[in-house]
Motif scaffolding. Sequence first.
Motif, PDB file in Angstrom:
ATOM      1  N   GLN A 232       0.781  -1.243   0.032  1.00 56.59           N
ATOM      2  CA  GLN A 232       0.187  -0.005   0.064  1.00 56.59           C
ATOM      3  C   GLN A 232       0.741   1.285  -0.048  1.00 56.59           C
ATOM      4  OE1 GLN A 232      -2.925   0.101   3.357  1.00 56.59           O
ATOM      5  NE2 GLN A 232      -3.849  -1.705   2.655  1.00 56.59           N
ATOM      6  N   GLU A 233       1.883   1.275   0.778  1.00 59.07           N
ATOM      7  CA  GLU A 233       2.656   2.310   0.853  1.00 59.07           C
ATOM      8  C   GLU A 233       3.416   2.529  -0.505  1.00 59.07           C
ATOM      9  OE1 GLU A 233       3.080   4.328   3.313  1.00 59.07           O
ATOM     10  OE2 GLU A 233       2.238   3.391   5.232  1.00 59.07           O
ATOM     11  N   ARG A 235       2.497   1.697  -3.352  1.00 57.48           N
ATOM     12  CA  ARG A 235       1.609   2.299  -4.571  1.00 57.48           C
ATOM     13  C   ARG A 235       1.292   3.752  -4.098  1.00 57.48           C
ATOM     14  NH1 ARG A 235       0.157  -1.034  -8.062  1.00 57.48           N
ATOM     15  NH2 ARG A 235      -1.816  -0.060  -8.528  1.00 57.48           N
ATOM     16  N   ALA A 236       1.182   3.937  -2.856  1.00 58.79           N
ATOM     17  CA  ALA A 236       0.866   5.585  -2.468  1.00 58.79           C
ATOM     18  C   ALA A 236       1.759   6.443  -2.965  1.00 58.79           C
ATOM     19  CB  ALA A 236       0.564   5.749  -1.150  1.00 58.79           C
ATOM     20  N   LEU A 237       2.961   5.879  -2.665  1.00 58.55           N
ATOM     21  CA  LEU A 237       4.412   6.637  -2.943  1.00 58.55           C
ATOM     22  C   LEU A 237       4.559   6.739  -4.409  1.00 58.55           C
ATOM     23  CD1 LEU A 237       7.075   7.804  -1.563  1.00 58.55           C
ATOM     24  CD2 LEU A 237       8.015   5.602  -2.581  1.00 58.55           C
ATOM     25  N   THR A 238       4.098   5.915  -5.368  1.00 57.36           N
ATOM     26  CA  THR A 238       4.454   6.028  -6.674  1.00 57.36           C
ATOM     27  C   THR A 238       3.231   6.145  -7.437  1.00 57.36           C
ATOM     28  OG1 THR A 238       3.975   3.550  -7.044  1.00 57.36           O
ATOM     29  CG2 THR A 238       6.346   4.435  -6.591  1.00 57.36           C
ATOM     30  N   HIS A 239       2.058   6.981  -6.939  1.00 63.52           N
ATOM     31  CA  HIS A 239       0.932   7.334  -7.380  1.00 63.52           C
ATOM     32  C   HIS A 239       0.215   6.363  -8.153  1.00 63.52           C
ATOM     33  CE1 HIS A 239       2.007  11.186  -6.057  1.00 63.52           C
ATOM     34  NE2 HIS A 239       3.070  11.105  -6.689  1.00 63.52           N
ATOM     35  N   LYS A 240       0.079   4.922  -7.714  1.00 63.93           N
ATOM     36  CA  LYS A 240      -0.241   3.770  -7.984  1.00 63.93           C
ATOM     37  C   LYS A 240       0.512   3.165  -9.249  1.00 63.93           C
ATOM     38  CE  LYS A 240      -5.232   4.658  -6.837  1.00 63.93           C
ATOM     39  NZ  LYS A 240      -6.555   4.751  -7.308  1.00 63.93           N
ATOM     40  N   ARG A 241       1.624   3.908  -9.316  1.00 61.23           N
ATOM     41  CA  ARG A 241       2.550   3.171 -10.608  1.00 61.23           C
ATOM     42  C   ARG A 241       3.025   1.864 -10.136  1.00 61.23           C
ATOM     43  NH1 ARG A 241       7.828   2.990 -12.104  1.00 61.23           N
ATOM     44  NH2 ARG A 241       8.229   3.123 -14.289  1.00 61.23           N
ATOM     45  N   CYS A 263       5.606  -2.120 -11.207  1.00 60.19           N
ATOM     46  CA  CYS A 263       4.965  -1.548 -12.387  1.00 60.19           C
ATOM     47  C   CYS A 263       4.752  -2.395 -13.480  1.00 60.19           C
ATOM     48  CB  CYS A 263       5.864  -0.289 -12.678  1.00 60.19           C
ATOM     49  SG  CYS A 263       7.262  -0.569 -13.309  1.00 60.19           S
TER      50      CYS A 263
END
Length: 351
Positions: A232-233, A235-241, A263
């Motif tokens: 989760q962290e 995906r949040a950090l990478t704007h879901k990328r 990704c």
Amino acid sequence: MRACVLTATGGGGGIDKLAITDVPDAPAPRAGEVRIAIRAAALNHLDLFVADGLPGSPPPFPHIVGADGAGVIESVGPRVTAVRPGDKVMLNPGISDYTCEYCRAGEHSLCVSYRMLGEHLPGSVAELVTLPAHNVAKIPALVPELTWAEAAAFSLVTLTAWRMVVTRARLSPAETALIWGIGGGVSLTAMRIAKLLGARVIVTSSDDAKLATAKQLGADITFNHKTQKVAQEVRALTHKRGVDVVVENVGAATWDDSLRCLCRGGRLVTCGATSGPQVGLDIRRLFWHHWSILGSTMGNAAEYAEVVRRLAQGELRPVVDGVYPLERARAAYERLAKAQQLGKVVVEVAS
Ligand SMILES: [Zn+2]
């Protein structure tokens, strides 16, 4: 000679079968071989697996443990020209036959008869070790000088991490990598190689103190995988990328999260399965996202020469967690077994 040996293996309590004892000297070197007076030997997770008993036929007991080491060339066999008695060397613990199709193609860690010191062959935690001259490298002169512990700690993890990050995953400067369990030697070295390449690196640990040290050593972002949900962290950090590369050696416990973090077009590279070897994979996600799942073990002679060259330039100097005298080798094993270390755990064989 004095050596640290296993008197038996198996049952998950292999460390209890360790003994420091006198054994016959390592054999005199034959053609193409050298015998080394070992000064220090470094432990790896492999040594814990060996103690607990790997699949396949067990080695004859007493079995000398240890893959990594450094020392002084004591004698050389016929046709050895690259080193001579008195040279200070590090060991590359992966022994290849230099004759099979993979060796001839330069891929020595794919050798059909690949054997590891301390696993298939008598190991490095002994006063003398005999091995092919191909498998030693002169210790580079650095300022400050490399300690015996640092030289012993270098080969296995640096070669492994280099092949994983550079050759297999082909991490590039614009990319982001996620590396699990930064206390482990391969993970810590993979992080330093990724930073050397200029990539952004996310690391995890269950220990906030290790994360703080990792940050000092170059980690860009740290997550505590005990208290935070890493996928989760990320995906949040990478704007879901997601990240471009995941460096794995944990296996069952982290596999699903590793895939959640990848990704499109991402590469997962693994060299181990410390938490268990069986994992799941939804093939539809694999092809739809164009993922690559890459296996990697040790490295070839060219890669070893390259990491030694990097060391000579002052890069990738090993991080040593602690040094234990030979008579306390079991305490070194216990520190590794409890995953208390950050960097390499080293046994001083001779002072
Ligand atoms: Zn071969």
